[in-house]
Motif scaffolding. Structure first.
Motif: not given
Length: 181
Positions: A7-20, A79-89
């Protein structure tokens, strides 16, 4: 003959914050951004397998597994948040593996093939905590057969999909190992 699930787990929130934030480029399908090795890629990628197959680096990006001839290796990604409906933050992303590459794999393992299969995930019942509820979904995995002994260094690429816009927002790559005895 065993099936070794990785299982490959990617911390995409942190990854994408570094892209942004401009620390990383989003890459392209043909030229994904290399996340580096060891400490560099450990920041974003966590690979796990059943402990009996882990040679070293369990939970890190450079997981080395032990396999035997005739074993099946099966990779999935999440990803830890995959598919979860999220709020604005918060934000939700999904990852898709593609482009297995290895110069040392030829003749040692078969080229991985993608499969889509139904999967079941259990969750807590809101009415009765003693009775889990099953939810089904489609899961992609990549499988490879072990042909002979040797060591394989390989790389995987993955796409990051923004679950709010349904658009691919980045392409990345990294390179773990397999030891076959």
């Amino acid at each position: 003959m065993a099936t070794i699930d990785i299982l490959c787990v990617i911390d995409t929130n942190y990854l994408m914050s570094n892209v942004k934030g401009g620390k990383l480029k989003a890459g392209t399908l043909q030229s994904p951004t290399n996340l580096g090795a060891w400490g560099s890629s450990d920041t974003y990628i966590f690979m796990i397998c059943d402990g009996q197959y882990a040679n070293n680096n369990q939970g890190k990006s450079e997981l080395t597994i032990n396999a035997n001839v005739k074993d099946i290796i099966r990779w999935t990604i999440t990803d830890p948040s995959t598919g979860l409906v999220t709020n604005q933050t918060a934000h939700s992303y999904s990852c898709i593996l593609y482009n297995f590459s290895s110069q040392s794999a030829s003749g040692i393992i078969t080229p991985p093939a993608v499969n889509s299969a139904p999967a079941v995930m259990y969750y807590n019942s809101l009415d009765n905590k003693d009775i889990p509820v099953a939810g089904t979904y489609m899961c992609s995995n990549w499988t490879s057969s072990v042909l002979k002994t040797g060591t394989v260094q390989y790389s995987w690429s993955f796409q990051v999909v923004d679950c709010n816009t349904n658009k691919v927002v980045g392409y990345f790559t990294w390179d773990p190992f397999i030891i076959i005895s």
